[in-house]
Design a protein around this motif. Structure first.
Motif, PDB file in Angstrom:
ATOM      1  N   SER A 192       0.831  -1.203   0.000  1.00  0.00           N
ATOM      2  CA  SER A 192       0.000   0.000   0.000  1.00  0.00           C
ATOM      3  C   SER A 192       0.863   1.249   0.000  1.00  0.00           C
ATOM      4  O   SER A 192       0.562   2.235  -0.683  1.00  0.00           O
ATOM      5  CB  SER A 192      -0.923  -0.001   1.221  1.00  0.00           C
ATOM      6  OG  SER A 192      -1.665   1.196   1.299  1.00  0.00           O
ATOM      7  N   GLY A 193       1.951   1.203   0.780  1.00  0.00           N
ATOM      8  CA  GLY A 193       2.870   2.338   0.793  1.00  0.00           C
ATOM      9  C   GLY A 193       3.617   2.491  -0.514  1.00  0.00           C
ATOM     10  O   GLY A 193       3.809   3.608  -1.019  1.00  0.00           O
ATOM     11  N   VAL A 194       4.026   1.391  -1.099  1.00  0.00           N
ATOM     12  CA  VAL A 194       4.778   1.423  -2.354  1.00  0.00           C
ATOM     13  C   VAL A 194       3.917   1.959  -3.499  1.00  0.00           C
ATOM     14  O   VAL A 194       4.407   2.660  -4.396  1.00  0.00           O
ATOM     15  CB  VAL A 194       5.296   0.011  -2.704  1.00  0.00           C
ATOM     16  CG1 VAL A 194       5.920  -0.018  -4.092  1.00  0.00           C
ATOM     17  CG2 VAL A 194       6.313  -0.448  -1.666  1.00  0.00           C
ATOM     18  N   THR A 195       2.627   1.628  -3.484  1.00  0.00           N
ATOM     19  CA  THR A 195       1.725   2.022  -4.577  1.00  0.00           C
ATOM     20  C   THR A 195       0.764   3.130  -4.157  1.00  0.00           C
ATOM     21  O   THR A 195      -0.335   3.245  -4.693  1.00  0.00           O
ATOM     22  CB  THR A 195       0.921   0.799  -5.060  1.00  0.00           C
ATOM     23  OG1 THR A 195       0.136   0.289  -3.967  1.00  0.00           O
ATOM     24  CG2 THR A 195       1.844  -0.299  -5.557  1.00  0.00           C
ATOM     25  N   GLY A 245      -7.494   5.294  -6.426  1.00  0.00           N
ATOM     26  CA  GLY A 245      -8.460   4.212  -6.237  1.00  0.00           C
ATOM     27  C   GLY A 245      -7.818   2.855  -6.087  1.00  0.00           C
ATOM     28  O   GLY A 245      -8.341   1.848  -6.569  1.00  0.00           O
ATOM     29  N   ASN A 246      -6.685   2.814  -5.398  1.00  0.00           N
ATOM     30  CA  ASN A 246      -5.921   1.567  -5.261  1.00  0.00           C
ATOM     31  C   ASN A 246      -6.617   0.629  -4.276  1.00  0.00           C
ATOM     32  O   ASN A 246      -6.711   0.908  -3.082  1.00  0.00           O
ATOM     33  CB  ASN A 246      -4.516   1.894  -4.770  1.00  0.00           C
ATOM     34  CG  ASN A 246      -3.618   0.677  -4.703  1.00  0.00           C
ATOM     35  OD1 ASN A 246      -3.994  -0.399  -5.159  1.00  0.00           O
ATOM     36  ND2 ASN A 246      -2.434   0.855  -4.149  1.00  0.00           N
ATOM     37  N   LEU A 247      -7.089  -0.517  -4.770  1.00  0.00           N
ATOM     38  CA  LEU A 247      -7.764  -1.498  -3.923  1.00  0.00           C
ATOM     39  C   LEU A 247      -6.851  -2.661  -3.552  1.00  0.00           C
ATOM     40  O   LEU A 247      -7.299  -3.642  -2.953  1.00  0.00           O
ATOM     41  CB  LEU A 247      -9.021  -2.024  -4.624  1.00  0.00           C
ATOM     42  CG  LEU A 247     -10.142  -1.001  -4.822  1.00  0.00           C
ATOM     43  CD1 LEU A 247     -11.312  -1.627  -5.556  1.00  0.00           C
ATOM     44  CD2 LEU A 247     -10.598  -0.433  -3.482  1.00  0.00           C
ATOM     45  N   LEU A 248      -5.578  -2.582  -3.925  1.00  0.00           N
ATOM     46  CA  LEU A 248      -4.569  -3.546  -3.470  1.00  0.00           C
ATOM     47  C   LEU A 248      -4.921  -4.995  -3.796  1.00  0.00           C
ATOM     48  O   LEU A 248      -4.773  -5.884  -2.975  1.00  0.00           O
ATOM     49  CB  LEU A 248      -4.353  -3.378  -1.955  1.00  0.00           C
ATOM     50  CG  LEU A 248      -3.834  -2.006  -1.537  1.00  0.00           C
ATOM     51  CD1 LEU A 248      -3.981  -1.814  -0.043  1.00  0.00           C
ATOM     52  CD2 LEU A 248      -2.375  -1.858  -1.958  1.00  0.00           C
ATOM     53  N   GLY A 249      -5.385  -5.204  -5.011  1.00  0.00           N
ATOM     54  CA  GLY A 249      -5.689  -6.569  -5.434  1.00  0.00           C
ATOM     55  C   GLY A 249      -6.913  -7.157  -4.773  1.00  0.00           C
ATOM     56  O   GLY A 249      -7.020  -8.379  -4.642  1.00  0.00           O
ATOM     57  N   LEU A 250      -7.840  -6.325  -4.363  1.00  0.00           N
ATOM     58  CA  LEU A 250      -9.049  -6.801  -3.688  1.00  0.00           C
ATOM     59  C   LEU A 250      -9.823  -7.758  -4.586  1.00  0.00           C
ATOM     60  O   LEU A 250     -10.101  -7.464  -5.748  1.00  0.00           O
ATOM     61  CB  LEU A 250      -9.940  -5.610  -3.324  1.00  0.00           C
ATOM     62  CG  LEU A 250     -11.256  -5.936  -2.605  1.00  0.00           C
ATOM     63  CD1 LEU A 250     -10.981  -6.356  -1.168  1.00  0.00           C
ATOM     64  CD2 LEU A 250     -12.190  -4.733  -2.647  1.00  0.00           C
ATOM     65  N   ASN A 251     -10.185  -8.904  -4.049  1.00  0.00           N
ATOM     66  CA  ASN A 251     -11.023  -9.848  -4.790  1.00  0.00           C
ATOM     67  C   ASN A 251     -12.459  -9.356  -4.789  1.00  0.00           C
ATOM     68  O   ASN A 251     -12.994  -8.965  -3.750  1.00  0.00           O
ATOM     69  CB  ASN A 251     -10.962 -11.238  -4.169  1.00  0.00           C
ATOM     70  CG  ASN A 251      -9.615 -11.901  -4.369  1.00  0.00           C
ATOM     71  OD1 ASN A 251      -8.953 -12.302  -3.419  1.00  0.00           O
ATOM     72  ND2 ASN A 251      -9.189 -12.023  -5.620  1.00  0.00           N
TER      73      ASN A 251
END
Length: 271
Positions: A115-118, A123-129
Motif C-alpha cells: 500500500s505504501g509502495v503504490t 483508487g488503489n484497492l490492493l488486489g481486492l477480490n
C-alpha cells in the motif's frame, strides 16, 4: 499440542510460513498492480491487465517459496491447503491454527507495505477480490470452489509419500496449479483460492463486500479435495484412529513431520 509447542522446529516452521507468505503476497499482488502505473513514453495511454502475467507471477512465486521453505514448514502458504492437510491427518490442529494465523498476518503485513509502495495509484484497492459484473455470489462461490479444489488435489497428490512415480519438481507442479486457478478465475472473481491473500487486501483496503465467498469457497474446495483424495481416489491403508492422533500430537509414523530428520518434514517434495 504441548510437545509441539515446546519445539524450536515448530516455531521456525511458523515463522517460515509468515515470511514466505509475506514475500508471496508482495510479489504476486505487486505484479497485478503494476499495469496501473502510467507508461513512461506515453502517460495518456491506458493498459489492460495481462492475466497471463499475473497468473504466472502467482504461480512462480508460490513455486519459489515452496522450494525455499518447503523443508522447514511444508510451505502451505494458504489456509485452504492447510485445511486440506489437516483433514488428511498430516498436521495437528494446533499447527494448522498457527499456520493460518501466520499466513493471515503475513498477507496483511505484505499488503500494508505494498500500500505504501503504490500509494500514488488512484483508487488503489490492493488486489481486492471482487465479483465481476454479471457474476452473482453463487456463481463466484462455484468458481472459487472448483479453482481451490484442483489446487489442493494437486498438493495432496504431488506430495503423497506413497508415490514413487513422481519425477520433476513438486513445488513447480503446485505453482503451475496456482497459475491454472488464476487463469480460470481472474475474470470472474479476481481469483481468491487463498483466504489469507483475500483477507490481507480486504483489511488494508477496508472493503469486505462479498468477502465471505473468498473464505467459504476455498474451505469447501480444499476440504472436498482432501476427503475425495483420501477416501475415494487413493484410500490410505493406515488405521484411521492412528492417523487422527496426528490432530493432537502431530506424531504418527507415516506423518511424522516434526522429527529432527530434515527429510521427514518435507511436504513439498515427493518421497
Amino acid at each position: 499440542m504441548a510437545s509441539e509447542f515446546r519445539k524450536k522446529i515448530f516455531w521456525r516452521a511458523v515463522v517460515a510460513e509468515f515470511l514466505a507468505m509475506s514475500l508471496f503476497i508482495f510479489i504476486s499482488i505487486g505484479s497485478a498492480l503494476g499495469f496501473n502505473f502510467p507508461v513512461v513514453a506515453n502517460k495518456t495511454s491506458t493498459r489492460s491487465q495481462d492475466n497471463v502475467k499475473v497468473s504466472l507471477a502467482f504461480g512462480l512465486s508460490i513455486a519459489t517459496m515452496a522450494q525455499s521453505v518447503g523443508h522447514i514448514s511444508g510451505a502451505h502458504l494458504n489456509p485452504a491447503v492447510t485445511l486440506g492437510l489437516l483433514l488428511s491427518c498430516q498436521i495437528s490442529i494446533f499447527k494448522a491454527l498457527m499456520y493460518i494465523l501466520a499466513q493471515c498476518l503475513g498477507a496483511v503485513v505484505a499488503t500494508a507495505i505494498l500500500s505504501g509502495v503504490t500509494s500514488s495509484l488512484p483508487g488503489n484497492l490492493l488486489g481486492l477480490n471482487a465479483l465481476s459484473e454479471g457474476i452473482n455470489a453463487g456463481q463466484g462461490l462455484g468458481i472459487e470452489i472448483i479453482a481451490t479444489f484442483q489446487l489442493v488435489l494437486c498438493v495432496l497428490a504431488t506430495t503423497d509419500r506413497r508415490r514413487n512415480d513422481v519425477s520433476g519438481s513438486a513445488p513447480l507442479a503446485i505453482g503451475l496449479s496456482v497459475a491454472l486457478g488464476h487463469l480460470l478465475a481472474i475474470d470472474y472473481t479476481g481469483c481468491g483460492i487463498n483466504p489469507a491473500r483475500s483477507f490481507g487486501s480486504a483489511l488494508i483496503a477496508n472493503n469486505f463486500e462479498n468477502h465471505w465467498i473468498f473464505w467459504v469457497g476455498p474451505i469447501i474446495g480444499g476440504a472436498s479435495a482432501a476427503l475425495i483424495y483420501d477416501f475415494i481416489l487413493a484410500p490410505r491403508t493406515s488405521d484411521l484412529t492412528d492417523r487422527m492422533k496426528v490432530w493432537t500430537s502431530g506424531q504418527v509414523e507415516e506423518y511424522d513431520l516434526e522429527g529432527d530428520d530434515m527429510n521427514s518434514r518435507v511436504e513439498m517434495k515427493p518421497k
